[in-house]
Motif scaffolding. Sequence first.
Motif: not given
Length: 282
Positions: A226-253
């Motif tokens: 959960x923590x990793x998903x939140x941090x990844x979605x703060x990177x502002x990469x976003x869908x196809x690299x155009x920015x946004x809060x949806x960089x990743x859909x899930x993190x599975x460990x």
Amino acid sequence: MIKEISVKKITAAIEELCIKANKKLPCDITDKICTAGLTETNPLAKSVLEDLKRNLNIADKMNLPVCQDTGMAVVFLEIGQDVHFVDGSLNDAVNEGVRRGYENGLLRKSVVSDPLRRVNTNDNTPAVIHTEIVTGDRVKITVAPKGFGSENMSGVKMLTPFDGRQGVINAVLEIVKKASNNPCPPMVIGVGIGGDFEQCALLSKKALCRSTDERNSDEYYALMEKELLEEINKLDIGPQGFGGVTTALAVNIETAPTHIAGLPVAVNIGCHVTRHQSCEVI
């Protein structure tokens, strides 16, 4: 009691799974792509997510692959210890299934026979085959076609115990940040922790085959996901690299015991079409 299973059944199952995996995303991933727009705040990212949804709908209606890169076939076999295979070689049967699947499914053939001389095998074989002996008298098969836009962005970090939990988090974020838009985000992030150099990489690939709706059974790692998903979605990469809060859909460990002096970490990145399909042969 020994159970005989013909390898012809394995071939038939893998042919079907190769085609199905390339043309039909797991429902959990489709659902996440379809609902991501509800929380996305970037207008361009919302538009891109709509395009991804449209692509999935068109592929479904026209019976086409969800991506032009139909991947290298990764095959996981969980083989019951009471199973005895008959009618030929298991490895040959797996590769024949891949060969038929990619030929009959009209899927792109992307495998070269040698890493430097680069001659295409023209049938997408050989597959990458992982076998595991389990209890029982049946075989579970998972086919996970892996495109290399995302595979090329994956990585392994050989950390030390001193690096600890935060070191693992930093390593994952570093690899994802470096990947940026290359893996066709939004991504699914598979993380393997522990084992040794090669086992942590295998764990990370297995993690991509777990449903994105299913959290790690250990609460400690579920919270880390959960923590990793939140941090990844703060990177502002976003869908196809155009920015946004949806960089990743899930993190599975996934984790494994390791050496007292080691802390291996692998990150296997899946694109927005992280594909896998499974079945049982009895």
